[in-house]
Scaffold this motif. Structure first.
Motif, short mmCIF file in Angstrom:
data_model
loop_
_atom_site.label_atom_id
_atom_site.label_comp_id
_atom_site.label_asym_id
_atom_site.label_seq_id
_atom_site.Cartn_x
_atom_site.Cartn_y
_atom_site.Cartn_z
N GLY A 1 16.32 1.86 17.77
CA GLY A 1 16.03 0.98 18.60
C GLY A 1 15.75 -0.86 18.18
N VAL A 2 15.05 -1.32 19.59
CA VAL A 2 15.43 -2.97 19.54
C VAL A 2 14.20 -3.04 18.15
CG1 VAL A 2 13.04 -3.40 20.68
CG2 VAL A 2 14.79 -4.92 20.17
N THR A 3 13.01 -2.21 17.70
CA THR A 3 12.64 -2.51 17.00
C THR A 3 13.40 -2.00 15.65
OG1 THR A 3 10.26 -1.67 17.76
CG2 THR A 3 10.54 -1.81 15.02
N GLY A 4 14.21 -0.95 15.56
CA GLY A 4 15.02 -1.22 14.12
C GLY A 4 15.85 -2.14 13.47
N LEU A 5 16.44 -2.32 15.20
CA LEU A 5 17.41 -3.39 14.57
C LEU A 5 17.35 -4.61 14.01
CD1 LEU A 5 20.27 -2.18 17.56
CD2 LEU A 5 20.17 -1.71 15.19
N ILE A 6 16.05 -5.01 15.05
CA ILE A 6 16.14 -5.99 14.00
C ILE A 6 15.23 -6.82 12.89
CG2 ILE A 6 13.46 -8.16 14.60
CD1 ILE A 6 14.75 -7.99 17.68
N SER A 7 14.18 -5.45 12.44
CA SER A 7 14.25 -5.10 11.36
C SER A 7 15.16 -5.11 10.43
CB SER A 7 13.57 -3.86 11.02
OG SER A 7 12.15 -3.38 11.95
N ALA A 8 16.13 -4.43 10.79
CA ALA A 8 17.37 -4.58 9.76
C ALA A 8 17.97 -5.75 9.21
CB ALA A 8 18.80 -3.68 10.04
N TRP A 9 18.10 -6.65 10.55
CA TRP A 9 18.25 -7.81 10.75
C TRP A 9 17.91 -8.62 9.67
CZ3 TRP A 9 19.08 -11.24 16.14
CH2 TRP A 9 19.72 -12.52 15.71
N VAL A 10 16.44 -9.06 10.01
CA VAL A 10 15.45 -9.41 9.07
C VAL A 10 16.18 -9.60 7.38
CG1 VAL A 10 13.12 -10.54 8.25
CG2 VAL A 10 13.81 -10.15 10.56
N LEU A 11 15.94 -8.14 7.68
CA LEU A 11 16.19 -7.59 5.66
C LEU A 11 17.32 -7.59 5.54
CD1 LEU A 11 14.33 -4.43 5.95
CD2 LEU A 11 13.91 -6.08 4.79
N LEU A 12 18.40 -7.86 6.05
CA LEU A 12 20.33 -8.39 6.02
C LEU A 12 20.16 -9.56 5.45
CD1 LEU A 12 21.77 -5.63 8.54
CD2 LEU A 12 22.39 -5.53 6.28
N ASP A 13 19.55 -10.63 6.18
CA ASP A 13 19.44 -12.30 5.92
C ASP A 13 18.57 -12.58 4.71
OD1 ASP A 13 21.66 -12.93 7.47
OD2 ASP A 13 20.13 -13.24 9.62
N ARG A 14 17.80 -11.32 4.39
CA ARG A 14 17.34 -11.43 3.03
C ARG A 14 17.72 -11.00 2.06
NH1 ARG A 14 10.77 -11.23 3.80
NH2 ARG A 14 10.63 -13.39 5.38
N GLY A 15 18.97 -10.87 2.06
CA GLY A 15 19.62 -10.08 1.04
C GLY A 15 20.05 -8.77 0.40
N TYR A 16 19.32 -7.99 1.52
CA TYR A 16 19.31 -6.55 1.26
C TYR A 16 20.29 -5.23 1.77
CZ TYR A 16 13.59 -6.95 0.45
OH TYR A 16 12.80 -8.09 0.23
N ARG A 17 20.82 -4.40 1.20
CA ARG A 17 21.49 -3.47 1.53
C ARG A 17 21.17 -2.92 2.11
NH1 ARG A 17 23.62 -0.28 -2.72
NH2 ARG A 17 21.69 -0.86 -4.18
N VAL A 18 21.62 -2.60 3.59
CA VAL A 18 20.51 -2.16 4.11
C VAL A 18 21.22 -0.56 5.09
CG1 VAL A 18 19.47 -1.76 6.94
CG2 VAL A 18 19.51 -3.63 5.36
N THR A 19 20.53 0.58 5.63
CA THR A 19 21.25 1.64 6.24
C THR A 19 20.15 1.78 6.82
OG1 THR A 19 22.70 2.56 3.60
CG2 THR A 19 22.14 3.83 5.88
N ILE A 20 20.89 2.37 8.10
CA ILE A 20 19.87 3.16 9.80
C ILE A 20 20.33 3.99 9.51
CG2 ILE A 20 18.86 2.31 11.81
CD1 ILE A 20 20.35 -0.78 11.51
N VAL A 21 19.72 4.34 10.18
CA VAL A 21 19.59 5.97 10.40
C VAL A 21 19.00 6.60 12.04
CG1 VAL A 21 19.27 8.49 10.46
CG2 VAL A 21 19.63 7.59 7.98
N SER A 22 20.13 7.54 12.74
CA SER A 22 19.28 7.15 13.90
C SER A 22 19.92 8.16 14.68
CB SER A 22 19.51 5.80 14.66
OG SER A 22 18.90 6.14 16.26
N SER A 23 19.04 9.02 15.59
CA SER A 23 19.68 10.74 15.89
C SER A 23 20.60 10.10 17.74
CB SER A 23 19.06 10.83 17.61
OG SER A 23 17.99 10.35 17.82
N ALA A 24 20.52 8.48 18.25
CA ALA A 24 21.29 7.80 18.83
C ALA A 24 21.14 6.31 19.00
CB ALA A 24 20.94 8.29 20.55
N TRP A 25 22.12 5.96 19.70
CA TRP A 25 22.36 4.84 19.42
C TRP A 25 23.14 4.02 20.81
CZ3 TRP A 25 21.64 2.72 14.33
CH2 TRP A 25 22.38 3.70 13.76
#
Length: 423
Positions: free
Chosen positions: A33-57
Motif C-alpha cells: 500500500g501507500v505506506t510500504g511504497l513510500i517507505s521503499a521510495w525513501v530507502l531506495l533513494d538512500r542507496g538501499y536494495r529493497v524487496t517488497i512482498v505483498s498479497s496484492a498490488w
C-alpha cells in the motif's frame, strides 16, 4: 534530524538518487500500500536494495485500502476522528507536515502532477459554532496557521462563497491549500516509480507473528531488516491485538457542472468539530469529473457489505445534500459508483517503532495509520529509514513514547512565511 525534502533526499524520477552496490543493505518490506511504497521510495533513494512482498498490488478489481481512501491531506486529527493518543498525535503533526511539503512539491510541476494524480486544492473546514467556543479547535487552527501550510484564510464568508445552505448550521470556517490525491493514479505511479528505482516486487502473503519467523524470512530473502507496513494484517504480523478496522464508504458522483455547480474545493465538517462521528461532511473532488461524498466511521466492522441503499449510507448522502444544495441532482459514476474499505486503526493509533519484544530484532513497524495513510506517508517513511539505520548499527530499540519529546522540541517543518493567499 532535518526534514525529508523533495529533490535533496528523494526524487520523483525513475532512478535511485544514490545507487546501491552489491554490498548495500537489503531491506524486506511487507505491504504494497501507500505506506510500504513510500517507505521503499525513501530507502531506495538512500542507496538501499529493497524487496517488497505483498498479497496484492494496485488494481481495478479488488482495490487496495490505499486506493479506496479519500486521500485529502489533513492536519491531525483527521476528519474521521479517532486519533486521540497524545504520543501518536505529537508524531503525526510532524509527519503530516513533512508529507504536505513533498506532495506540494510534486503537485507544483505540471507533468508530475498529471502523472501522479496529486493536486493542490482549497480545502475548507466548517464549524457549527465559532471556533473560539472550542479550545481544542482554537489550538488546532493556531497550529495549522503556524505550520507552514499555504493559502490559509479564516472567515465565515467561505460559507456563502461555497454555496453551503445557511440552514445547515455552519457559522464559521477556514480554508487552506491542501494536497488532494487521485489514489488509483497515484498508486500506479508509486508502484512504477519504486520498480524503476530498483525495487523487486514479489506477490506473496506472509502469515504468523514476524517475531516468530524473523530469522526464517531474513534468511529466505537475504534481508538485513524487515519493515512491516501491513495495515490491518499487523494484528497477526505484529501480534497486536489492539489493531481494528473502522469501516468507511464513499459515493462517487459526476462533478462536471451539469447537474449541480462544479465543486472545486474540498468541503468538510470533521468529527471533532461536530462532536460526533455521525455528523461528518466529506466532499472531495477526486479529479476533474468525480466528487467523493462521505463519510462514515464504523469501528470494528470487518465486513465489506455496504451498498448505496444501506441506511447509514443513505443518511450520509442526505446529510451532504442538505449541506450543499444541488447535490441531490448528482448522478453516480456509472463505472465506479461506490467505494468502501477498512481504515486500519490500533488502540494507541499510529505505530512507527522497532520491534520491542525481542532484543536485537531488526523488525520495524509502520502501521495503524487509520484514514491518514496518505497524509502521514513521507513523514512516517523518514522515521522508518532512521529506525532501519539504528537497527543496522545495533542501537537499542526505543518505544515511541521515549522519542515524543524530541519530536515536540523539533517543532513543525516550516517554510518561509508568506502573506495569506485567498484562493
Amino acid at each position: 534530524m532535518s526534514n525529508l525534502t523533495l529533490w535533496k533526499d528523494i526524487t520523483p524520477i525513475g532512478s535511485a538518487l544514490r545507487q546501491p552496490s552489491s554490498k548495500s543493505p537489503h531491506i524486506l518490506i511487507i505491504g504494497g500500500g501507500v505506506t510500504g511504497l513510500i517507505s521503499a521510495w525513501v530507502l531506495l533513494d538512500r542507496g538501499y536494495r529493497v524487496t517488497i512482498v505483498s498479497s496484492a498490488w494496485v488494481n481495478d478489481e479488488q482495490r487496495l485500502t490505499s486506493q479506496i481512501a479519500g486521500a485529502l491531506w489533513e492536519f491531525p486529527p483527521a476528519v474521521c476522528g479517532q486519533h486521540t493518543d497524545k504520543i501518536s498525535l505529537a508524531h503525526s503533526k510532524h509527519w503530516s507536515m513533512t508529507a504536505y511539503h513533498i506532495w506540494d512539491g510534486i503537485a507544483s510541476i505540471p507533468a508530475l502532477s498529471e502523472a501522479s494524480g496529486v493536486r493542490m486544492m482549497p480545502s475548507d473546514f466548517f464549524f457549527p459554532d465559532p471556533v473560539e467556543s472550542d479550545q481544542a479547535q482554537v489550538t488546532k487552527m493556531t497550529e495549522i496557521m503556524a505550520s507552514g501550510v499555504r493559502g490559509f484564510y479564516r472567515g465565515a464568508d467561505i460559507i456563502d462563497e461555497r454555496g453551503i445552505d445557511p440552514a445547515y448550521g455552519a457559522v464559521d470556517a477556514y480554508e487552506l491549500l491542501a494536497p488532494v490525491i487521485d489514489t488509483d493514479k497515484a498508486m500506479e505511479w508509486l508502484t512504477g516509480l519504486v520498480e524503476s528505482k530498483g525495487a523487486n516486487l514479489i506477490t506473496e502473503t506472509i502469515h504468523n507473528d514476524l517475531v516468530e519467523i524473523e530469522d526464517e524470512l531474513r534468511d529466505r530473502f537475504d534481508a538485513d531488516a524487515i519493515i512491516n507496513c501491513t495495515g490491518l494484517q499487523a494484528q497477526e504480523l505484529a501480534g497486536d491485538e489492539s489493531v481494528y478496522p473502522i469501516r468507511g464508504g464513499l459515493i462517487r458522483v459526476i462533478n462536471d457542472g451539469t447537474d449541480f455547480p462544479k465543486v472545486d474545493a474540498a468541503l468538510t465538517i470533521t468529527a471533532d468539530a461536530a462532536h460526533s462521528s455521525n455528523e461528518i461532511i466529506f466532499l472531495v473532488p477526486r479529479n476533474d469529473n468525480i466528487l467523493l461524498i462521505g463519510g462514515i466511521t464504523e469501528p470494528h466492522e470487518w465486513n465489506l457489505d455496504l451498498t448505496v441503499d444501506t441506511p447509514i449510507i443513505r443518511r450520509m448522502r442526505e446529510r451532504c445534500e442538505k449541506f450543499l444544495p444541488g447535490l441531490e441532482n448528482a448522478r453516480m459514476d456509472p463505472k465506479y459508483p461506490f467505494a468502501q474499505g477498512l481504515r486500519p486503526f490500533r488502540g494507541q493509533n499510529v505505530r512507527v517503532e522497532r520491534e520491542l519484544r525481542r532484543t536485537g530484532s531488526r523488525i520495524i513497524h509502520s502501521y495503524g495509520h487509520g484514514g491518514a495513510g496518505w497524509s502521514l506517508s513521507f513523514g512516517c517513511a523518514q522515521d522508518v529509514a532512521t529506525l532501519v539505520e539504528e537497527a543496522l548499527q545495533g542501537v537499542p530499540a526505543r518505544p515511541m513514547s521515549e522519542t515524543v519529546f524530541e519530536r515536540k522540541s523539533a517543532g513543525f517543518q516550516r517554510t518561509q512565511a508568506k502573506a495569506p493567499v485567498r484562493w
